[in-house]
Write an enzyme that holds these catalytic residues in place. Structure first.
Site, short mmCIF file in Angstrom:
data_model
loop_
_atom_site.label_atom_id
_atom_site.label_comp_id
_atom_site.label_asym_id
_atom_site.label_seq_id
_atom_site.Cartn_x
_atom_site.Cartn_y
_atom_site.Cartn_z
N LEU A 13 9.22 29.48 15.66
CA LEU A 13 8.44 29.76 16.86
C LEU A 13 7.24 30.67 16.58
CD1 LEU A 13 11.40 30.38 19.36
CD2 LEU A 13 10.18 28.24 18.88
N HIS A 27 4.39 28.46 21.15
CA HIS A 27 5.68 28.22 21.83
C HIS A 27 5.92 29.28 22.90
CE1 HIS A 27 6.66 26.50 17.69
NE2 HIS A 27 6.86 25.46 18.48
N SER A 57 0.58 26.51 14.67
CA SER A 57 1.51 25.43 14.35
C SER A 57 2.56 25.96 13.38
CB SER A 57 0.76 24.28 13.68
OG SER A 57 1.65 23.41 13.03
P1 AMP Z 1 7.06 21.84 18.21
O1 AMP Z 1 8.03 22.92 17.94
O2 AMP Z 1 5.94 21.76 17.23
O3 AMP Z 1 7.71 20.50 18.48
O4 AMP Z 1 6.35 22.23 19.58
C1 AMP Z 1 7.08 22.47 20.74
C2 AMP Z 1 6.12 22.55 21.91
O5 AMP Z 1 5.19 23.61 21.69
C3 AMP Z 1 5.29 21.28 22.10
O6 AMP Z 1 5.17 21.01 23.48
C4 AMP Z 1 3.97 21.65 21.48
O7 AMP Z 1 2.88 20.93 22.01
C5 AMP Z 1 3.88 23.11 21.85
N1 AMP Z 1 2.95 23.81 20.96
C6 AMP Z 1 2.99 23.85 19.61
N2 AMP Z 1 1.93 24.55 19.12
C7 AMP Z 1 1.21 24.96 20.20
C8 AMP Z 1 0.00 25.70 20.37
N3 AMP Z 1 -0.68 26.17 19.33
N4 AMP Z 1 -0.44 25.91 21.62
C9 AMP Z 1 0.24 25.42 22.69
N5 AMP Z 1 1.38 24.72 22.60
C10 AMP Z 1 1.86 24.48 21.38
#
Ligand code: AMP
Length: 267
Positions: A34, A38, A188
């Site tokens: 995270l 997140h 990310s």
């Molecule tokens: P993930 O853990 O990469 O699957 O992401 C989980 C959620 O967090 C998804 O809805 C992503 O689009 C969101 N998310 C990931 N990185 C970002 C970011 N930099 N800004 C906003 N939301 C994010």
């Protein structure tokens, strides 16, 4: 107080059953490792809902055979301390893949085709089917009133909205703005793969998206800065047609120093 960790479907369902009927449940699905991106989804859920559920599950069905499923960062201890600070009500961390996919052969959800024929859909065949399948399963278990998704994965957000519409899920999808590092690089979990210098240099991706006069010029600039471009396209907001008429959204995927980055920007 420690954050409440649920590890099985049974525990998740029991927790949800114990919620009051008049409480609004917010849900933030994640793959963990995270970061502030997140956490911004979690904060929004906390503002809008009575209870917030987070899930952490690295979903194998959304990774291609050559992709980074095995090496994807798993940092449960750190994640739990962040979630504790945010004050979430519970976190579902399935204790095994079988908790989510109990059968060897299973029903699979197919993402809306018109949203899968370009960009991520083309470059990661089957990816969105894996995403909608796991999200549908999670929605069934958590029964959220609202679910929070980042615009960082803009095409994914549209695919999930389409699934909710097509399969009559009652959950309301809440989009959340992209959170960036100081440099401009979109946050990310995969940014951890970079060295310190490369992570800084990767911010060129956002800078070029912001400042280029045209898609063609942006492509040239990206190549010059060592980005291995998969796509850079300009679309309308519902991804129904390509257009460069303002307002439009430029969406990009590129490899930099071996790390696959995606980003997008309203132009
Ligand atoms: P993930 O853990 O990469 O699957 O992401 C989980 C959620 O967090 C998804 O809805 C992503 O689009 C969101 N998310 C990931 N990185 C970002 C970011 N930099 N800004 C906003 N939301 C994010």
């Amino acid at each position: 107080m420690l954050v409440k960790v649920l590890k099985t479907r049974k525990e998740m369902i029991a927790w949800r059953k114990a919620c009051d009927a008049n409480q609004r449940i917010g849900f933030v699905p994640t793959m963990g490792a995270l970061h502030q991106g997140h956490l911004s989804l979690i904060k929004k859920s906390k503002r809008e809902c009575d209870k917030t559920v987070v899930s952490i599950f690295v979903n194998p069905t959304q990774f291609g055979p050559q992709e980074d499923f095995k090496k994807y960062p798993r940092k449960h201890k750190k994640d739990l301390s962040l979630l504790k600070l945010e004050g979430v009500d519970c976190v579902w961390i399935p204790k095994s893949i079988k908790e989510v996919y109990p059968n060897e052969v299973e029903t699979f959800v197919k993402a809306r085709q018109s949203l899968c024929e370009m960009m991520e859909g083309l470059h990661r065949p089957g990816h969105f089917d894996g995403v909608v399948t796991v999200v549908a399963k999670l929605f069934q278990l958590v029964e959220p009133h609202r679910a929070y998704f980042g615009e960082k994965d803009f095409q994914q957000l549209k695919v999930i909205e389409a699934m909710v519409e097509d399969l009559f899920f009652l959950v309301k999808i809440r989009p959340c703005k992209i959170v960036r590092e100081k440099s401009g690089l979109a946050m990310s979990s995969r940014n951890q793969y970079f060295s310190k210098d490369d992570r800084q240099a990767a911010a060129q991706l956002h800078e070029i998206l912001r400042s280029a006069d045209s898609i063609a010029k942006a492509k040239t600039a990206l190549k010059k800065s060592d980005f291995n471009l998969e796509y850079l396209e300009s679309w309308n907001e519902d991804l129904s047609k390509q257009t460069t008429a303002s307002p439009c959204r430029w969406l990009v995927a590129a490899r930099f120093k071996g790390v696959r980055l995606i980003d997008n920007i309203v132009r």
